[in-house]
Write a protein that holds these residues in place. Structure first.
Motif, PDB file in Angstrom:
ATOM      1  N   ASP A 105       0.802  -1.223   0.000  1.00 56.20           N
ATOM      2  CA  ASP A 105       0.000   0.000   0.000  1.00 56.20           C
ATOM      3  C   ASP A 105       0.832   1.269   0.000  1.00 56.20           C
ATOM      4  O   ASP A 105       0.286   2.370  -0.149  1.00 56.20           O
ATOM      5  N   ALA A 106       2.132   1.160   0.179  1.00 56.62           N
ATOM      6  CA  ALA A 106       2.988   2.347   0.113  1.00 56.62           C
ATOM      7  C   ALA A 106       2.963   2.902  -1.309  1.00 56.62           C
ATOM      8  O   ALA A 106       3.001   2.143  -2.279  1.00 56.62           O
ATOM      9  N   ASP A 107       2.905   4.224  -1.447  1.00 57.61           N
ATOM     10  CA  ASP A 107       2.816   4.817  -2.787  1.00 57.61           C
ATOM     11  C   ASP A 107       4.161   4.868  -3.493  1.00 57.61           C
ATOM     12  O   ASP A 107       4.232   5.152  -4.680  1.00 57.61           O
ATOM     13  N   SER A 108       5.242   4.587  -2.787  1.00 59.90           N
ATOM     14  CA  SER A 108       6.569   4.519  -3.387  1.00 59.90           C
ATOM     15  C   SER A 108       7.386   3.477  -2.631  1.00 59.90           C
ATOM     16  O   SER A 108       7.235   3.328  -1.410  1.00 59.90           O
ATOM     17  N   HIS A 109       8.226   2.769  -3.374  1.00 61.06           N
ATOM     18  CA  HIS A 109       9.090   1.767  -2.748  1.00 61.06           C
ATOM     19  C   HIS A 109      10.563   2.041  -3.018  1.00 61.06           C
ATOM     20  O   HIS A 109      11.392   1.146  -2.956  1.00 61.06           O
ATOM     21  N   THR A 110      10.883   3.308  -3.325  1.00 59.66           N
ATOM     22  CA  THR A 110      12.295   3.665  -3.400  1.00 59.66           C
ATOM     23  C   THR A 110      12.914   3.482  -2.022  1.00 59.66           C
ATOM     24  O   THR A 110      12.218   3.446  -0.997  1.00 59.66           O
ATOM     25  N   GLN A 111      14.224   3.394  -1.992  1.00 60.48           N
ATOM     26  CA  GLN A 111      14.878   3.217  -0.698  1.00 60.48           C
ATOM     27  C   GLN A 111      14.631   4.414   0.207  1.00 60.48           C
ATOM     28  O   GLN A 111      14.363   4.252   1.405  1.00 60.48           O
ATOM     29  N   SER A 112      14.689   5.619  -0.345  1.00 58.96           N
ATOM     30  CA  SER A 112      14.443   6.810   0.473  1.00 58.96           C
ATOM     31  C   SER A 112      13.029   6.813   1.033  1.00 58.96           C
ATOM     32  O   SER A 112      12.804   7.169   2.201  1.00 58.96           O
ATOM     33  N   ALA A 113      12.053   6.417   0.214  1.00 60.97           N
ATOM     34  CA  ALA A 113      10.670   6.354   0.688  1.00 60.97           C
ATOM     35  C   ALA A 113      10.526   5.344   1.813  1.00 60.97           C
ATOM     36  O   ALA A 113       9.826   5.587   2.811  1.00 60.97           O
ATOM     37  N   MET A 114      11.203   4.208   1.696  1.00 66.17           N
ATOM     38  CA  MET A 114      11.131   3.189   2.746  1.00 66.17           C
ATOM     39  C   MET A 114      11.800   3.671   4.039  1.00 66.17           C
ATOM     40  O   MET A 114      11.339   3.346   5.142  1.00 66.17           O
ATOM     41  N   ILE A 115      12.866   4.448   3.913  1.00 66.58           N
ATOM     42  CA  ILE A 115      13.490   5.006   5.118  1.00 66.58           C
ATOM     43  C   ILE A 115      12.537   5.982   5.801  1.00 66.58           C
ATOM     44  O   ILE A 115      12.411   5.987   7.037  1.00 66.58           O
ATOM     45  N   TYR A 116      11.812   6.812   5.034  1.00 66.58           N
ATOM     46  CA  TYR A 116      10.815   7.700   5.634  1.00 66.58           C
ATOM     47  C   TYR A 116       9.689   6.907   6.280  1.00 66.58           C
ATOM     48  O   TYR A 116       9.159   7.284   7.338  1.00 66.58           O
ATOM     49  N   LEU A 117       9.298   5.795   5.654  1.00 67.28           N
ATOM     50  CA  LEU A 117       8.229   4.977   6.214  1.00 67.28           C
ATOM     51  C   LEU A 117       8.624   4.386   7.565  1.00 67.28           C
ATOM     52  O   LEU A 117       7.832   4.383   8.511  1.00 67.28           O
ATOM     53  N   HIS A 118       9.855   3.924   7.687  1.00 72.01           N
ATOM     54  CA  HIS A 118      10.256   3.162   8.862  1.00 72.01           C
ATOM     55  C   HIS A 118      11.100   3.943   9.868  1.00 72.01           C
ATOM     56  O   HIS A 118      11.194   3.537  11.030  1.00 72.01           O
ATOM     57  N   TYR A 119      11.737   5.016   9.424  1.00 69.68           N
ATOM     58  CA  TYR A 119      12.604   5.801  10.321  1.00 69.68           C
ATOM     59  C   TYR A 119      12.264   7.288  10.172  1.00 69.68           C
ATOM     60  O   TYR A 119      13.140   8.118   9.968  1.00 69.68           O
ATOM     61  N   ARG A 120      10.990   7.609  10.284  1.00 70.78           N
ATOM     62  CA  ARG A 120      10.526   8.967   9.963  1.00 70.78           C
ATOM     63  C   ARG A 120      11.280  10.045  10.742  1.00 70.78           C
ATOM     64  O   ARG A 120      11.700  11.055  10.181  1.00 70.78           O
ATOM     65  N   ALA A 121      11.453   9.852  12.049  1.00 71.74           N
ATOM     66  CA  ALA A 121      12.090  10.884  12.869  1.00 71.74           C
ATOM     67  C   ALA A 121      13.550  11.093  12.499  1.00 71.74           C
ATOM     68  O   ALA A 121      14.080  12.198  12.633  1.00 71.74           O
TER      69      ALA A 121
ATOM     70  N   LEU B   4      19.438  10.697   7.939  1.00 73.43           N
ATOM     71  CA  LEU B   4      19.916   9.501   7.246  1.00 73.43           C
ATOM     72  C   LEU B   4      20.034   9.715   5.744  1.00 73.43           C
ATOM     73  O   LEU B   4      20.904   9.143   5.089  1.00 73.43           O
ATOM     74  N   LEU B   5      19.143  10.551   5.195  1.00 72.17           N
ATOM     75  CA  LEU B   5      19.084  10.725   3.737  1.00 72.17           C
ATOM     76  C   LEU B   5      19.793  11.982   3.260  1.00 72.17           C
ATOM     77  O   LEU B   5      19.709  12.325   2.082  1.00 72.17           O
ATOM     78  N   ARG B   6      20.491  12.669   4.151  1.00 75.07           N
ATOM     79  CA  ARG B   6      21.173  13.897   3.748  1.00 75.07           C
ATOM     80  C   ARG B   6      22.153  13.643   2.612  1.00 75.07           C
ATOM     81  O   ARG B   6      22.340  14.488   1.740  1.00 75.07           O
ATOM     82  N   ASN B   7      22.776  12.479   2.603  1.00 75.42           N
ATOM     83  CA  ASN B   7      23.715  12.124   1.536  1.00 75.42           C
ATOM     84  C   ASN B   7      23.192  10.971   0.679  1.00 75.42           C
ATOM     85  O   ASN B   7      23.970  10.163   0.177  1.00 75.42           O
ATOM     86  N   ALA B   8      21.875  10.911   0.517  1.00 75.28           N
ATOM     87  CA  ALA B   8      21.294   9.868  -0.331  1.00 75.28           C
ATOM     88  C   ALA B   8      21.881   9.963  -1.734  1.00 75.28           C
ATOM     89  O   ALA B   8      22.123  11.051  -2.260  1.00 75.28           O
ATOM     90  N   HIS B   9      22.099   8.816  -2.341  1.00 79.36           N
ATOM     91  CA  HIS B   9      22.736   8.670  -3.651  1.00 79.36           C
ATOM     92  C   HIS B   9      24.242   8.884  -3.585  1.00 79.36           C
ATOM     93  O   HIS B   9      24.883   9.030  -4.626  1.00 79.36           O
ATOM     94  N   ALA B  10      24.796   8.877  -2.381  1.00 82.81           N
ATOM     95  CA  ALA B  10      26.215   8.605  -2.196  1.00 82.81           C
ATOM     96  C   ALA B  10      26.283   7.136  -1.828  1.00 82.81           C
ATOM     97  O   ALA B  10      25.566   6.665  -0.948  1.00 82.81           O
ATOM     98  N   ALA B  11      27.126   6.381  -2.518  1.00 83.22           N
ATOM     99  CA  ALA B  11      27.028   4.931  -2.467  1.00 83.22           C
ATOM    100  C   ALA B  11      27.171   4.366  -1.059  1.00 83.22           C
ATOM    101  O   ALA B  11      26.432   3.450  -0.671  1.00 83.22           O
ATOM    102  N   LEU B  12      28.110   4.872  -0.253  1.00 83.54           N
ATOM    103  CA  LEU B  12      28.310   4.309   1.074  1.00 83.54           C
ATOM    104  C   LEU B  12      27.115   4.599   1.981  1.00 83.54           C
ATOM    105  O   LEU B  12      26.686   3.729   2.746  1.00 83.54           O
ATOM    106  N   ASP B  13      26.566   5.798   1.904  1.00 86.91           N
ATOM    107  CA  ASP B  13      25.364   6.115   2.677  1.00 86.91           C
ATOM    108  C   ASP B  13      24.196   5.232   2.241  1.00 86.91           C
ATOM    109  O   ASP B  13      23.382   4.808   3.067  1.00 86.91           O
TER     110      ASP B  13
END
Length: 235
Positions: A113-129, A134-143
């Motif tokens: 039922d999630a409207d997006s299943h990108t990794q960033s969307a899943m991080i917002y779903l499960h680690y909202r606070a 966590l996503l400040r450096n999203a799309h940097a490979a190590l992050d």
């Protein structure tokens, strides 16, 4: 059994060349404890597409002194490659003879039922606070591989909830965002049960179904540690 979480940054979608690679070596899929990490940039054999520049913010001129992209190789002990839409990264590095576990396919199956299943969307779903940090450096490979590990924790938890407590195993997870990013371990118990093979055209957005099925076929247990059974693609 040796598993690595892997991510790549590339020149784009058209005949992509590797420009950055990162992996985390896991002690086991059951514990998720990290035993080693890796990050390296590479010089591609073609210009980086504008869409890729806008995603990774890695400029061609920054890569002039690095080894060519063809020099990259996975560690020789890799048996399982884990990633979000892992087949894309697997193809970028030449389709090595390893089994793959796709966290995007699992996320799509577990949270349809999630409207997006990108990794960033899943991080917002499960680690909202903690997600903004966590996503400040999203799309940097190590992050990205660190965040993929956090998502894998939630996948294991959800499978544990759906399949019951029998055969639970310790899984190391993180606490606050800063510790999560640094991969400092905590503890949680989880269990994985059987799971049907996902269709990558539906769950991963791939144009073709992955080669190979489960180890042993549909609804057969994969060759993972005891009580740990997830969809695995092999060659």
């Amino acid at each position: 059994m040796t598993a690595y979480i892997f991510d790549s940054e590339t020149t784009g979608l058209n005949d992509p060349h590797l420009i950055e690679a990162a992996w985390l070596q896991l002690e086991s899929i059951s514990s998720l404890a990290v035993t080693a990490d890796f990050l390296q940039r590479y010089k591609p054999g073609k210009p980086i597409e504008l869409s890729a520049l806008a995603t990774s913010h890695i400029l061609d001129e920054e890569l002039a002194g690095f080894h060519p992209h063809t020099d990259f190789n996975l560690p020789i002990d890799v048996e399982y490659l884990i990633g979000h839409n892992v087949d894309y990264d697997w193809r970028v590095i030449g389709e090595p003879d390893v089994k793959r576990i796709c966290t995007r396919a699992l996320s799509s199956k577990l949270w349809p039922d999630a409207d997006s299943h990108t990794q960033s969307a899943m991080i917002y779903l499960h680690y909202r606070a903690e997600a903004t940090g966590l996503l400040r450096n999203a799309h940097a490979a190590l992050d990205d591989v660190k965040n993929c590990r956090l998502l894998l924790v939630k996948i294991l938890d959800q499978l544990a909830a759906e399949r019951g407590p029998a055969g639970t195993r310790n899984v190391h997870i993180s606490g606050k965002a800063e510790r999560a990013a640094a991969l400092q371990p905590g503890h949680r118990r989880v269990h994985l049960g059987y799971w049907p093979q996902p269709d990558c055209r539906r769950y991963c957005g791939e144009h073709q179904r992955s080669e190979g099925l489960f180890e042993g076929g549909h609804r057969q247990k994969a060759l993972l540690p005891t009580s740990t059974r997830v969809p695995v693609y092999g060659r």
